[in-house]
Structure formats: structure tokens, C-alpha cells
Design an enzyme around this catalytic site. Structure first.
Site, mmCIF file in Angstrom:
data_model
loop_
_atom_site.group_PDB
_atom_site.id
_atom_site.type_symbol
_atom_site.label_atom_id
_atom_site.label_comp_id
_atom_site.label_asym_id
_atom_site.label_seq_id
_atom_site.Cartn_x
_atom_site.Cartn_y
_atom_site.Cartn_z
ATOM 1 N N ALA A 61 37.671 4.668 20.396
ATOM 2 C CA ALA A 61 37.703 3.281 19.905
ATOM 3 C C ALA A 61 37.002 3.173 18.546
ATOM 4 C CB ALA A 61 37.026 2.362 20.906
ATOM 5 N N GLY A 102 39.011 7.350 23.767
ATOM 6 C CA GLY A 102 40.412 7.012 23.548
ATOM 7 C C GLY A 102 41.176 8.145 22.877
ATOM 8 N N GLU A 105 42.261 10.312 25.621
ATOM 9 C CA GLU A 105 43.294 9.608 26.401
ATOM 10 C C GLU A 105 44.644 9.649 25.671
ATOM 11 O OE1 GLU A 105 40.780 6.038 26.872
ATOM 12 O OE2 GLU A 105 41.071 6.282 29.024
ATOM 13 N N GLU A 125 32.642 6.901 27.738
ATOM 14 C CA GLU A 125 32.583 5.446 27.978
ATOM 15 C C GLU A 125 31.433 5.037 28.882
ATOM 16 O OE1 GLU A 125 35.229 7.312 27.920
ATOM 17 O OE2 GLU A 125 36.713 6.356 26.624
#
Ligand SMILES: NC(=O)c1ccc[n+]([C@@H]2O[C@H](COP(=O)([O-])OP(=O)(O)OC[C@H]3O[C@@H](n4cnc5c(N)ncnc54)[C@H](O)[C@@H]3O)[C@@H](O)[C@H]2O)c1
Length: 704
Positions: A61, A102, A105, A125
Site C-alpha cells: 500500500a 499488497g 498479493e 499488515e
């Protein structure tokens, strides 16, 4: 747009390009989907490589988007990943350097992954009180196995790609490149290979979501995981939620698991614990930025350090620099003091060697960097000299005059004073611009906090240098202006005063300690006093009695010291102690002393609730903190929070006193203060809400 698109023959390359770590902000996400559309529309393109420019594949992020509506704006990360999965042309992620959150991911949404060795792979996270929110908890167990994936997700810690690539049965990486330099060539070749395979009827493109996800021991394993994780994550809900999400991956169909992950992620997002951790993350980064000192301010080179005084602080301070490979020369008045100081440093290192935390050769390397002297002449080449002698202005004066005479031009002269006026100390020299406070906390080799005290003449490059050096010695540096006690001790003074009034009004030391420890402090004020030595505060109060005769205190702490009960070091303080043990045992003698004192004051004791205890202790920090902001001693509320989280054991999950007050609501905080002001045994003047608080309440705002 922060992603580039280029075609190399029959392979399109989409390169995320959002320095410093290719954060997945809106423009990067748009860049990826635009690139994908172009590649799909171009008949000449047979395969796609997704990679990152510069120092990362992607760090996840974009922190600049934290809390802004942009973070959720379409295409959000989930839809970008869905678009990758839906591609009819094979997509190969070429990951290197950093592949986190992210970013990982995103890579898991690609059909194939080629990794450079040395890549740090993580789903961090949990460190922000969250779980991965874009499929991480559902896809990672499918490629790494449930246990390894859960370990990565719960710890948030990075693991190197070459280790992961070796894990038996792993499907995270299809190929480990020979080197970071050859990654792109190898990824392009790999993309051509898979394109050829699929082009010739090689079957559907592989998707991580289609892999099975099971654990042979199922329920038993997850029960075991919950017990372990629950025991280790007191006060924080996210780690247990990681277990729940990964278990869902083993029980539910992929899309239902993904929905479960989303539901948990959104619920955690609004918890106070996650808000606290995200605040801490941002405040820590912001603390190193000083409003009027530009980030590109040139810094002075610090290659050698001098430390004056080898006592409690001097030894610990020296260890910080030795640990960072910077040579240190310690100056003392007498050889015995030198020997004592060096012996303590050795003892500290030897304890680390014994515990296996430090290798013998490293220990020897560090000790080889240490020199000692009795002569100021030996400090003439030092780039930075830190004074840690007795806390008396007269002693500091002598030291700084001598330093002024011998230190080389441009050397930084720092004082570790906890309470004295840094401007006065600077005035003992002809070079006040080179003088700064470096307030370490005890034990100085362990505690993370460094208050950097900015004198009125301190040069900007001196500040910039000290802030950069703090990072090198792994401290959290916070800038404070000059005032009695700087940020931390000026606030703790109010907290201690409240602790004293609570005793006068009816509480016992153990009740106060227990209440604030339940709130989350590692130690209550009385156990803390016994550990640090009650005589330190006694000396400060004696000095203040002259400087601020109107300041109201409970006399209990002075009476305790008059009995010689200085704390653990004298075997008795607010509590009794058994020889060789640190357990605090409630003391009848102290209870009696407090009762007698109440009688002298004519106070009939009342039952005080734990809630009142916590509010008076914490809100006293908040009110003084607000005055500190008004006075310009701290430049932002987050700096005050960093001081309390890293130097005073304020509970991490509450995010620091100012953040906590904002969470409670400043209106409620101000109302409580007005209530306390009506208590005849408290300090009505102190409890008048600081003008800054009144202003923020009127505007409906908080400290953030
Ligand atoms: N102890 C703490 O918890 C703490 C925390 C933060 C800051 N400080 C500050 O650090 C400073 C040192 O405190 P400490 O606890 O290490 O004290 P200490 O008494 O343990 O050590 C002081 C050392 O300085 C030496 N010394 C005194 N005068 C000297 C001189 N003129 N030249 C050279 N050496 C001299 C003494 O021999 C002694 O070894 C003080 O300013 C104190 O306020 C202390």
C-alpha cells in the site's frame, strides 16, 4: 501514471514506478490495468511481465494514501488482482528486492512468479493491527502450505526468496533467478516459454486460487495455533484474526474465504488498536522531519565520538556507538572511574555473549573501538562529544569551557542533561551553534528514545546530523525545545503529582499501580519509582521548591525518602523487597505513613475507582502535552506520543497519550479535567484545560 509500459518483441513489460518502493497508490493501480489492457489488445504480445523499477518490486500500500478515499477508489487492489487473474495471456511477476504486503498479493494474482535471490518477502499488515486484505491470507497458504504461510502472516516478518524457494513443495516461485542482474532476462525467457506452452494447447493458465488448501491435522493444528498466538498477542486482536482467516482458507471455497478475509480486514480497520499502530507508524516517520530543517540539509561527518563521564549514562551511551562501529573515547576524572565504567560495559557485552545474542568476535571488535583517557587533549579530533557528568550546572560549565578550548572546529558538543537549561550550557562556549542536547534514557544502550534538545542557537545542520546519527544507532529521535524536563520529564512530573494526590485522597500505591498497569503501562508510578530510585525525584523536588514555590505536591514521596526508602537499591521503597528479589510486596509501614499524612491534612479517605485513577494519570499527561505544543517545545502531537511510547512504557495499543485523548474525544477529556478541578485536594489551576484543548473542542477537532 506511475507504471511504465514497454514491448520487448512479443512480451509486454509493465513496470511499477512509484518511488521509493512502488507503493500501490491509485495511479500505480491505474498504470497496471492500463498496461494490461494494452497488452491484451496487441496481437503481437504473447505474454506479460510485471515488475517494479528501482529498489523494489512493490512494498505494498502507498502510505501517502493511508486513510484517504483514494486508497479505496477503483481500481482497488482486489480488482487489479482479479484483472490479472482474468488475463488470457500469461502474466509473470518478476519480483526482486522488496515484495511485501499488497506487492506480494499482487504477485500471487499473477500466473507465474520468477524471483531474484535476496528478495525480502513479507505480509507485514499485522504490524499495523490488520490482516492482509487483498487475498494474502487465502492465496499464500495455497502456495507455501498452511503452517509456513501462517507463520509469515502472524509474524509480519520478512523471509528471503532463496529460503522460500527451497521449501519442499512450495509453489510460490516458479523459478529463482541466478542473480538480481539476470532477473529481467530470465523472466522474459520464462514468459516466452510459458506463452509457447499455452499457445500450443498447454491447458488453462494456472491460478493460485485453484490450488487446494488443507492441513492434515486441521482443527487440532488451528487450536494449537490459537493458543500460541493468543498468548503472545495480549492487547492486539489482529494476530488471532490472522489464524481465523487462514483457517477459513482451509474450510471455505476460495471466493467465500476471500469474503471472510475482507470482512475481518474491514472490522480490524476500525479497531482502536489498529488506529494506534497506524498512528505510531506515521508518527515515527514524521518525528525525523523537523519543520524548518529541510531534508536535504548537509550533515557533518561523525567518524569518532568522545563521551565525558563513564557513569550510568556514559557507559550505555558509548555502547550505542561501539555497536554501530563508531570509535569512542571516554574521558573521566580518575582512573578508578574509567576502570569501573569499562568493567560495566564489558559486563553488559559479556551477558549478551552468554545469552547467544552477540558473537565473541563481534564483542572483541566493539571493545577494540573503545579508548579511554584522563586528558581533554585526546578529544581534540572527535566529531561529536557527549557530556554525561553529574547533573550540576557548575560541573557542566567546567566541562564545556574545556571542550570549547580543545574541540576541533565544527565538532558537535552535546549534553545528556535531563533537566538543565541547554541554552545556558551553550553559553559556556564561544560556539553555541554547535551545542545541542542529546537526552538518552536509562539504560542508554537499551532504551529506544533519544530527545534531541534544540537550543535557541543550535545550527540546523547540527540538528540534521544528530537526527541522522540517531537512525544509525537505532534510536527514535524526537526534537524538543528547551524547558525544564523537556517533553518527557516535564509531562511525567504532572503524572507523578497526580499519583501522590491519589494517595492523599484514599488510594494505596498498589491500587494505583494495578489500575494503570491494567490500562497497559508496563509498570505503575510507584513500582517505577522503586526501580529508578525515589531519591532522584526527591532531589528534583528540592530544587523546584526554590524555583517554583507555589507548585503543590503530596508530601508522601518526601516522607518516604526521609525514611531512607529509596527503592529496590535500599531494599525498601513504596513496597518491601526480599533480598535478591524484585517482587514488590505491599508495605504496612508505608500504608501507615500515608494514613498519618492524610490525618495531618485532615482528609477523610474515600474509595477511588480505577477509572478515576487512569483518567487522572493519563489526562495529566495530555494537558501538559497540550501546553508543550502551545509553547512550541514539541512541534507535533505525534512527537509527544513517540516520546511516551518509546521512553515511558505507554501502552503501544493505546497509541500514546495524545492519540489516546483524541480517540476518547477531546470534549470528554476536557469535561473530565473540569471535574477534577472541582476536587479540593487536587490542583484546580493545573486542571484548567489547556487553551489548545479548548480551541480544538470548540472546533470539533482532535490532536490529529
Ligand atoms: N541516570 C539516569 O537515569 C539519567 C537519564 C538521563 C540523563 N541523565 C543525565 O546524565 C548525566 C549523568 O548521569 P549519570 O546517571 O550517568 O551519573 P553518574 O553519577 O552515574 O555518572 C557521572 C560520571 O561523571 C563523572 N564525572 C563527573 N564530573 C566529571 C568531570 N568534570 N569530568 C569527567 N567526568 C566527570 C563521574 O566520575 C561519574 O562517573 C546527568 O546529567 C543526568 O542528569 C541521567
Amino acid at each position: 501514471m506511475t507504471a511504465e509500459y514497454k514491448v520487448h518483441g512479443d512480451v509486454a513489460v509493465i513496470t511499477m514506478s512509484n518511488p521509493p518502493v512502488n507503493g500501490l497508490g491509485l495511479s500505480t493501480r491505474v498504470g497496471i490495468t492500463d498496461g494490461l489492457s494494452k497488452a491484451l489488445a496487441d496481437a503481437a504480445v504473447k505474454a506479460i511481465v510485471l515488475t517494479g523499477a528501482g529498489k523494489a518490486f512493490s512494498g505494498g500500500a502507498d502510505i501517502k494514501e493511508f486513510g484517504s478515499p483514494k486508497a479505496l477508489q477503483d481500481p482497488n487492489l482486489l480488482s487489479v488482482i482479479l484483472a490479472l487473474e482474468a488475463s488470457t495471456k500469461p502474466i509473470v511477476a518478476a519480483v526482486h528486492s522488496i515484495c511485501m504486503g499488497g506487492g506480494l498479493e499482487l504477485a500471487l494474482g499473477c500466473h507465474y512468479r520468477v524471483a531474484a535471490p535476496g528478495t525480502s518477502v513479507a505480509l507485514p499488515e499485522v504490524k499495523l493491527g490488520l490482516i492482509p486484505g487483498a487475498g494474502g491470507t487465502q492465496r499464500l497458504p495455497r502456495v507455501l502450505g498452511v503452517e509456513a504461510a501462517l507463520n509469515l502472516i502472524v509474524s509480519g516478518q520478512p523471509v528471503k526468496s532463496e529460503l522460500l524457494a527451497k521449501a519442499p513443495g512450495q509453489k510460490l516461485f516458479d523459478k529463482l533467478a541466478a542473480s538480481p542482474e539476470s532477473l529481467m532476462d530470465e523472466a522474459l525467457a520464462f514468459a516466452r516459454e510459458v506463452a509457447a506452452k499455452h499457445g500450443q494447447g498447454g491447458g488453462d493458465l494456472p491460478l493460485v486460487r485453484n490450488l487446494p488448501c488443507r492441513h492434515p491435522q486441521g482443527d487440532a493444528y488451528f487450536q494449537f495455533a490459537r493458543n500460541m498466538v493468543g498468548g503472545m498477542s495480549k492487547n492486539f486482536p489482529a494476530p488471532l484474526k490472522c489464524v481465523e482467516a487462514v483457517q477459513a482458507a482451509t474450510q471455505l471455497k476460495f471466493d467465500l474465504g476471500l469474503a471472510k478475509e475482507r470482512e475481518i480486514f474491514l472490522a480490524l480497520m476500525v479497531t482502536p488498536e489498529s488506529a494506534a499502530l497506524r498512528h505510531l507508524f506515521m508518527a515515527e516517520r514524521a518525528a525525523s522531519k523537523i519543520p524548518d530543517v529541510p531534508e536535504d540539509t548537509p550533515v557533518r561527518a561523525i567518524k569518532t565520538v568522545g563521551v565525558i563521564g563513564a557513569g550510568t549514562m556514559g557507559g550505555g551511551i558509548s555502547m550505542n556507538f561501539l555497536n554501530a562501529g563508531i570509535p569512542v573515547t571516554i574521558l573521566e576524572m580518575k582512573q578508578e572511574a574509567v576502570d569501573r565504567g569499562v568493567a560495566t560495559i564489558r559486563k553488559n557485552y559479556e551477558a549478551q555473549v552468554k545469552k547467544g545474542k552477540l558473537k565473541q568476535d563481534k564483542y572483541e571488535e566493539r571493545m577494540a573501538l573503545l579508548k579511554t583517557t584522563l586528558s581533554y587533549d585526546d578529544l581534540k579530533d572527535c566529531d561529536l562529544i557527549i557530556e554525561a557528568v553529574f547533573e550540576e550546572l557548575g560541573v557542566k560549565e567546567k566541562v564545556f569551557k574545556q571542550l570549547d578550548a580543545v574541540a576541533k572546529q565544527g565538532a558537535i558538543l552535546a549534553s545528556n542533561t535531563s533537566t538543565l537549561d541547554v541554552d545556558k550550557i551553550a553559553a559556556f562556549t564561544q560556539r553555541p551553534q554547535d551545542v545541542v542536547g542529546m537526552h538518552f534514557f536509562s539504560p542508554a544502550n537499551v532504551m529506544k528514545l533519544l530527545e534531541v534538545v534544540r537550543g535557541k542557537a543550535t545550527a540546523k545542520d547540527v540538528l540534521a546530523t544528530v537526527m541522522q546519527l540517531a537512525k544509525k544507532i537505532k534510536k527514535t529521535a524526537v526534537v524538543s525545545g528547551v524547558c525544564d524536563g523537556f517533553i518527557g520529564n516535564r509531562m511525567i512530573e504532572q503524572y507523578s503529582r497526580q499519583a501522590g494526590f491519589l494517595l492523599d485522597e484514599g488510594a494505596t500505591p498498589q491500587q494505583v499501580d494495578k489500575a494503570i498497569e491494567k490500562f497497559g503501562f508496563a509498570m505503575g508510578p510507584f513500582r517505577m519509582g522503586d526501580l529508578a530510585g525515589n531519591d532522584i525525584g526527591w532531589a528534583i523536588r528540592k530544587r523546584r521548591a526554590v524555583e517554583q514555590p507555589d507548585m503543590k505536591y503530596s508530601r508522601t514521596a518526601d516522607k518516604l525518602c526521609e525514611l531512607g526508602r529509596f527503592g529496590q537499591k535500599t531494599g525498601a521503597g513504596w513496597y518491601d523487597y526480599q533480598a535478591g528479589k524484585r517482587d514488590a510486596i505491599p508495605s504496612e509501614l508505608v500504608d501507615k505513613m500515608i494514613e498519618e499524612h492524610r490525618k495531618e491534612l485532615g482528609i477523610t479517605p474515600r474509595k477511588i475507582s480505577d477509572e478515576e485513577i487512569v483518567q487522572r494519570l493519563v489526562f495529566s499527561l495530555v494537558n501538559e502535552g497540550a501546553h508543550i505544543l502551545e509553547d512550541g517545545i514539541a512541534s507535533k502531537a505525534g512527537d509527544i506520543d513517540m516520546v511516551y511510547l518509546t521512553g515511558y512504557g505507554f501502552p503501544m495499543h493505546r497509541g500514546g497519550p495524545m492519540h489516546y485523548a483524541s480517540q476518547v474525544g477531546l470534549y470528554n477529556v476536557a469535561e473530565a479535567m473540569k471535574r477534577f478541578a472541582r476536587n479540593p485536594h487536587d490542583d484546580a489551576k493545573f486542571w484548567e484545560p489547556a487553551p489548545l484543548i479548548q480551541k480544538l473542542v470548540a472546533e470539533g477537532k482532535s490532536f490529529s
